[in-house]
Design a protein around this motif. Structure first.
Motif, PDB file in Angstrom:
ATOM      1  N   TYR A  53       0.835  -1.350   0.039  1.00  0.00           N
ATOM      2  CA  TYR A  53      -0.029   0.135   0.135  1.00  0.00           C
ATOM      3  C   TYR A  53       0.879   1.378   0.010  1.00  0.00           C
ATOM      4  CZ  TYR A  53      -3.383   3.514   1.642  1.00  0.00           C
ATOM      5  OH  TYR A  53      -3.910   4.770   1.797  1.00  0.00           O
ATOM      6  N   PHE A  54       1.851   1.324   0.708  1.00  0.00           N
ATOM      7  CA  PHE A  54       2.565   2.446   1.006  1.00  0.00           C
ATOM      8  C   PHE A  54       3.614   2.665  -0.336  1.00  0.00           C
ATOM      9  CE2 PHE A  54       2.732   2.495   5.665  1.00  0.00           C
ATOM     10  CZ  PHE A  54       2.069   3.800   5.765  1.00  0.00           C
ATOM     11  N   ALA A  55       3.857   1.402  -1.106  1.00  0.00           N
ATOM     12  CA  ALA A  55       4.487   1.453  -2.213  1.00  0.00           C
ATOM     13  C   ALA A  55       3.879   1.849  -3.690  1.00  0.00           C
ATOM     14  CB  ALA A  55       5.350   0.230  -2.447  1.00  0.00           C
ATOM     15  N   ASN A  56       2.585   1.600  -3.556  1.00  0.00           N
ATOM     16  CA  ASN A  56       1.906   1.860  -4.632  1.00  0.00           C
ATOM     17  C   ASN A  56       0.514   2.771  -4.577  1.00  0.00           C
ATOM     18  OD1 ASN A  56       3.531  -0.270  -5.852  1.00  0.00           O
ATOM     19  ND2 ASN A  56       2.155  -1.841  -5.033  1.00  0.00           N
ATOM     20  N   ASP A  57      -0.119   2.891  -3.434  1.00  0.00           N
ATOM     21  CA  ASP A  57      -1.243   3.757  -3.409  1.00  0.00           C
ATOM     22  C   ASP A  57      -0.856   5.270  -3.421  1.00  0.00           C
ATOM     23  OD1 ASP A  57      -3.648   4.927  -2.240  1.00  0.00           O
ATOM     24  OD2 ASP A  57      -4.528   2.932  -2.636  1.00  0.00           O
ATOM     25  N   ALA A  58      -1.627   6.007  -4.227  1.00  0.00           N
ATOM     26  CA  ALA A  58      -1.509   7.573  -4.251  1.00  0.00           C
ATOM     27  C   ALA A  58      -1.796   8.177  -2.947  1.00  0.00           C
ATOM     28  CB  ALA A  58      -2.399   7.876  -5.298  1.00  0.00           C
ATOM     29  N   ALA A  59      -2.461   7.495  -2.115  1.00  0.00           N
ATOM     30  CA  ALA A  59      -2.733   8.211  -0.857  1.00  0.00           C
ATOM     31  C   ALA A  59      -1.454   8.204   0.068  1.00  0.00           C
ATOM     32  CB  ALA A  59      -3.861   7.520  -0.065  1.00  0.00           C
ATOM     33  N   ALA A  60      -0.455   7.431  -0.213  1.00  0.00           N
ATOM     34  CA  ALA A  60       0.642   7.283   0.581  1.00  0.00           C
ATOM     35  C   ALA A  60       1.775   7.640  -0.309  1.00  0.00           C
ATOM     36  CB  ALA A  60       0.803   5.837   0.971  1.00  0.00           C
ATOM     37  N   GLU A  61       1.817   8.419  -1.268  1.00  0.00           N
ATOM     38  CA  GLU A  61       2.797   8.545  -2.228  1.00  0.00           C
ATOM     39  C   GLU A  61       3.895   9.581  -1.667  1.00  0.00           C
ATOM     40  OE1 GLU A  61       1.647   9.994  -5.937  1.00  0.00           O
ATOM     41  OE2 GLU A  61       0.495  11.694  -5.179  1.00  0.00           O
ATOM     42  N   SER A  62       3.412  10.413  -0.877  1.00  0.00           N
ATOM     43  CA  SER A  62       4.251  11.394   0.017  1.00  0.00           C
ATOM     44  C   SER A  62       5.015  10.899   1.342  1.00  0.00           C
ATOM     45  CB  SER A  62       3.398  12.679   0.506  1.00  0.00           C
ATOM     46  OG  SER A  62       2.460  12.044   1.500  1.00  0.00           O
ATOM     47  N   ILE A  63       4.701   9.455   1.488  1.00  0.00           N
ATOM     48  CA  ILE A  63       5.038   9.001   2.869  1.00  0.00           C
ATOM     49  C   ILE A  63       6.541   8.148   2.265  1.00  0.00           C
ATOM     50  CG2 ILE A  63       5.096   7.529   4.826  1.00  0.00           C
ATOM     51  CD1 ILE A  63       1.997   8.319   4.593  1.00  0.00           C
ATOM     52  N   THR A  64       7.674   8.383   2.717  1.00  0.00           N
ATOM     53  CA  THR A  64       8.939   7.558   2.530  1.00  0.00           C
ATOM     54  C   THR A  64       8.929   6.695   3.759  1.00  0.00           C
ATOM     55  OG1 THR A  64      10.377   9.247   3.611  1.00  0.00           O
ATOM     56  CG2 THR A  64      10.126   9.413   1.389  1.00  0.00           C
ATOM     57  N   PHE A  65       9.362   5.345   3.229  1.00  0.00           N
ATOM     58  CA  PHE A  65       9.313   4.572   4.418  1.00  0.00           C
ATOM     59  C   PHE A  65      10.414   3.200   4.227  1.00  0.00           C
ATOM     60  CE2 PHE A  65       7.024   2.542   0.854  1.00  0.00           C
ATOM     61  CZ  PHE A  65       7.263   1.208   0.987  1.00  0.00           C
ATOM     62  N   GLY A  66      10.762   2.741   5.259  1.00  0.00           N
ATOM     63  CA  GLY A  66      11.672   1.480   5.059  1.00  0.00           C
ATOM     64  C   GLY A  66      11.060   0.175   5.772  1.00  0.00           C
ATOM     65  N   THR A  67      11.603  -0.802   5.895  1.00  0.00           N
ATOM     66  CA  THR A  67      10.960  -2.001   6.345  1.00  0.00           C
ATOM     67  C   THR A  67      11.830  -3.013   6.907  1.00  0.00           C
ATOM     68  OG1 THR A  67      11.247  -3.355   4.361  1.00  0.00           O
ATOM     69  CG2 THR A  67       9.006  -2.107   4.444  1.00  0.00           C
ATOM     70  N   ILE A  68      11.762  -3.453   7.939  1.00  0.00           N
ATOM     71  CA  ILE A  68      12.433  -4.580   8.722  1.00  0.00           C
ATOM     72  C   ILE A  68      11.490  -5.831   9.093  1.00  0.00           C
ATOM     73  CG2 ILE A  68      13.702  -5.225  10.691  1.00  0.00           C
ATOM     74  CD1 ILE A  68      14.730  -2.449  11.070  1.00  0.00           C
ATOM     75  N   SER A  69      11.609  -6.894   8.261  1.00  0.00           N
ATOM     76  CA  SER A  69      10.776  -7.892   8.577  1.00  0.00           C
ATOM     77  C   SER A  69      11.969  -9.063   9.181  1.00  0.00           C
ATOM     78  CB  SER A  69      10.103  -8.553   7.246  1.00  0.00           C
ATOM     79  OG  SER A  69      10.982  -9.089   6.450  1.00  0.00           O
TER      80      SER A  69
END
Length: 682
Positions: free
Chosen positions: A552-568
């Motif tokens: 969602y963070f990577a592809n949805d327009a609603a979250a396009e302004s949010i830069t993010f990282g992941t740790i799984s």
């Protein structure tokens, strides 16, 4: 005594130092079965492989075959990293199944010359059965009719489930609980165990007093208060019970062998039913090899064996004294992961007069220690067309220790193991059917098996395991302590907001949670200004939810302004380090973090200003460590104003177990039933 340096898997005397084939208890009871299970079983065994009835030699597959098609006789390398085709698998055993005709008198297990005690739970559960009590209970279990009784037994909340017995409205019936036990003298132990344990541990501590009555009464038990401080007490009771069961079972078989040997020619044949189909009677499921080491050491401490065959081989393959992490890790992490934390192993152990033999072939073993992964690979799968689970056909006691840690592995493996317990065997395995208990032949072994699950907390998976796979005619119990909560244990000033969202059903929870997150949480993150943009850690327990949120963070327009990282849990060390660095410097405003990543690594993440719990963790300690520890470290490192720390947690009515452990028993009912859906704590 064989030395650990023996290079041959078939050590000297491999066929001569086993005790007696099988160790089940005498029981001539007829449970009302039609006899068809017995007839079909005998027919299938005769048709399967009559030439194998005397002795079954083992195949010697190649290293490649051992990896692709594991069996109990050719176990895969426990570390799962057999790069060399000729490398030796430390758990692999090439030992023939023992034929009773090969057992020498000097190898038989010594038995105590004790009279059977009519009040001994072992006798009443397996041997001298009360038909008036047993038959109605078996019928109720088969019809899935259980009564639940809430028993007030401080400090634990106790639920007793009895098969079709009692009034469902009963409450506070203390008579349902076995009599209290304060020490060794209160248990019906074998003489040899009383003599070794009495002088060094005569009196039980509170933990032992809590679980001992139900444990030694052969009730199924789900104990949900296993702590690091009480771990040794729990292990001691579990090992003592397992040894007591094995010794009593074996003594009966040896005594009956002696009676048969003295029988006069031409006299009426004795009907002595004291065995199962195969020898293993106890299965202990553990998360790591180090957990196995602790159990084995406890067993040795209890029985004080004169000899330990293959002990050096066991130490070489199961112990690891190197320190792998710093001392600042939490106590529960060090307790679980210190030493050899490999989660792929299986080990057979058998007892002779004064000896413990490690790495015995499963069909020659008394106890099987295994991780869920190791046991599943030993069983095999239908796809591999090489399954073997006959060695689980006569298991009478199952102990699942550190079940909360197993939940962080693959719980499907645990379910797979339970699905293959107490199934009638495909081969005879040198079984003397004239000695097999009647209820084994009638395919009712699962109703006599005791299952003991020991966990730090309760979860829906554990409750479901108790409901689906536990059919003990003696009933089952769940012990769970009331929770004070961890809201006041953060160590930092932070506003904690719990938001409840409505869910139509359990199946609809993931979609409802995601919808609430995207509508109520994400817009606030997207609108934050650059000055107050960074430092949001989103904790996502489930990996499936993690993938959904990440996409969602990577592809949805609603979250396009949010830069993010992941740790799984699948992130390697360099990848996790980069994500933490980018988050600390503000390059990434949001960090997605999974529960299993925290369980296995316990990362210390800096730069956290606010925490969002996409779902609450099962382990309440994780809430305190993430909501409190991460914010506290960020205050020290970034000189943040403590009042700026904020925690937001999403929950539904199906999160009741998790929520109770975090907010406390006294608050949980109000938060689930109140008209409002937002609850603030400071």
């Amino acid at each position: 005594m064989n030395s650990a340096e023996d290079t041959s898997e078939d050590g000297p005397g491999a066929d001569s130092d086993d005790d007696v084939i099988d160790s089940d208890d005498d029981d001539d009871v007829q449970t009302g079965a039609s006899g068809k299970p017995y007839l079909s079983l005998m027919q299938s065994l005769v048709e399967s492989a009559p030439h194998k009835a005397k002795r079954r030699k083992l195949d010697h597959p190649s290293a490649e075959d051992r990896t692709e098609q594991p069996t109990p006789e050719s176990a895969v390398n426990a570390a799962g990293e057999d790069d060399d085709e000729n490398s030796e698998d430390v758990d692999r055993v090439e030992e023939a199944e023992e034929d009773p005709a090969d057992v020498k008198p000097e190898d038989l297990f010594d038995y105590d010359d004790e009279e059977a005690d009519a009040e001994d739970p072992f006798e009443t559960h397996f041997v001298d059965l009360d038909q008036a009590l047993l038959l109605p209970r078996l019928k109720a279990i088969q019809e899935d009719k259980w009564r639940t009784h809430r028993v007030v037994a401080k400090p634990m909340r106790t639920l007793i489930h009895t098969p079709g017995v009692g009034d469902p409205s009963d409450s506070g019936d203390s008579a349902l609980l076995p009599r209290p036990v304060s020490g060794i003298s209160g248990l019906k132990l074998k003489k040899k165990l009383s003599e070794t344990m009495g002088p060094k541990h005569a009196t039980f501590d509170p933990t032992e007093q809590t679980i001992a009555p139900l444990l030694f009464n052969y009730s199924d038990l789900l104990y949900c208060n296993r702590t690091v401080a009480g771990a040794e007490s729990v292990r001691r009771m579990a090992c003592l019970h397992a040894l007591n069961h094995i010794f009593k079972t074996r003594d009966r078989v040896v005594k009956n062998n002696d009676r048969l040997s003295r029988q006069q020619p031409g006299s009426e044949d004795l009907e002595l039913r004291d065995q199962g189909f195969t020898r293993p009677k106890v299965l202990i499921i553990l998360p790591t090899r180090q957990s196995c080491v602790k159990m084995v050491e406890m067993i040795c401490n209890i029985i004080e064996p004169t000899q330990q065959e293959n002990r050096k081989r066991f130490d070489d393959g199961y112990t690891d004294k190197q320190s792998k992490f710093s001392d600042d890790k939490p106590d529960d992490f060090q307790d679980l992961f210190a030493g050899n934390d490999d989660d792929m192993f299986r080990l057979g152990i058998k007892f002779t007069r004064k000896t413990i033999k490690y790495f015995s072939q499963f069909y020659n073993s008394d106890i099987i220690f295994a991780s869920p992964l190791g046991l599943r690979m030993a069983i095999g799968s239908e796809e591999e067309k090489k399954m073997d689970y006959d060695f689980l056909s006569s298991i009478e006691v199952v102990i699942v220790d550190q079940a909360d840690a197993l939940l962080m592995q693959n719980w499907e493996h645990v379910e797979y193991v339970f699905e293959h317990l107490n199934i009638q065997p495909k081969d005879a395995h040198s079984c003397d059917f004239s000695r097999v208990r009647t209820w084994y032949l009638d395919d009712q072994a699962k109703y006599f098996r005791q299952t003991v699950v020991l966990s730090a907390f309760n979860t829906p998976e554990l409750t479901e395991l108790l409901r689906v796979h536990c059919h003990n005619w003696a009933g089952k119990a769940r012990l769970q302590q009331e929770c004070a909560g961890v809201l006041q244990q953060l160590g930092v000033k932070a506003k904690q907001t719990f938001s409840r969202f409505e869910v139509p059903s359990v199946a609809g929870d993931p979609d409802a949670r995601f919808a609430y997150f995207t509508k109520a949480i994400v817009p606030a993150l997207a609108k934050r200004g650059a000055k107050d943009a960074g430092g949001t850690l989103i904790f996502v327990p489930s990996y499936l939810d993690f993938v959904r949120v990440r996409n969602y963070f990577a592809n949805d327009a609603a979250a396009e302004s949010i830069t993010f990282g992941t740790i799984s849990e699948y992130a390697d060390v360099p990848e996790a380090s980069r994500a933490r660095s980018h988050f600390l410097t503000g390059r990434h405003r949001v960090l997605l973090y999974t529960e299993r990543a925290h369980h296995f690594r316990r990362y210390q993440v800096k730069g956290v200003r606010r925490v969002v719990f996409y779902a609450l963790p099962d382990n309440p300690l994780f809430y305190a460590e993430i909501a409190g520890g991460f914010l506290q470290r960020s205050e020290q490192a970034l000189l943040l104003d403590p009042s700026r720390g904020a925690v937001r947690a999403m929950f539904s009515r199906y999160d009741v177990m998790k929520l109770e452990r975090i907010v406390g028993t006294q608050r949980v009912a109000k938060m689930l039933n109140d008209q409002g859906d937002t609850f603030d704590f400071v």
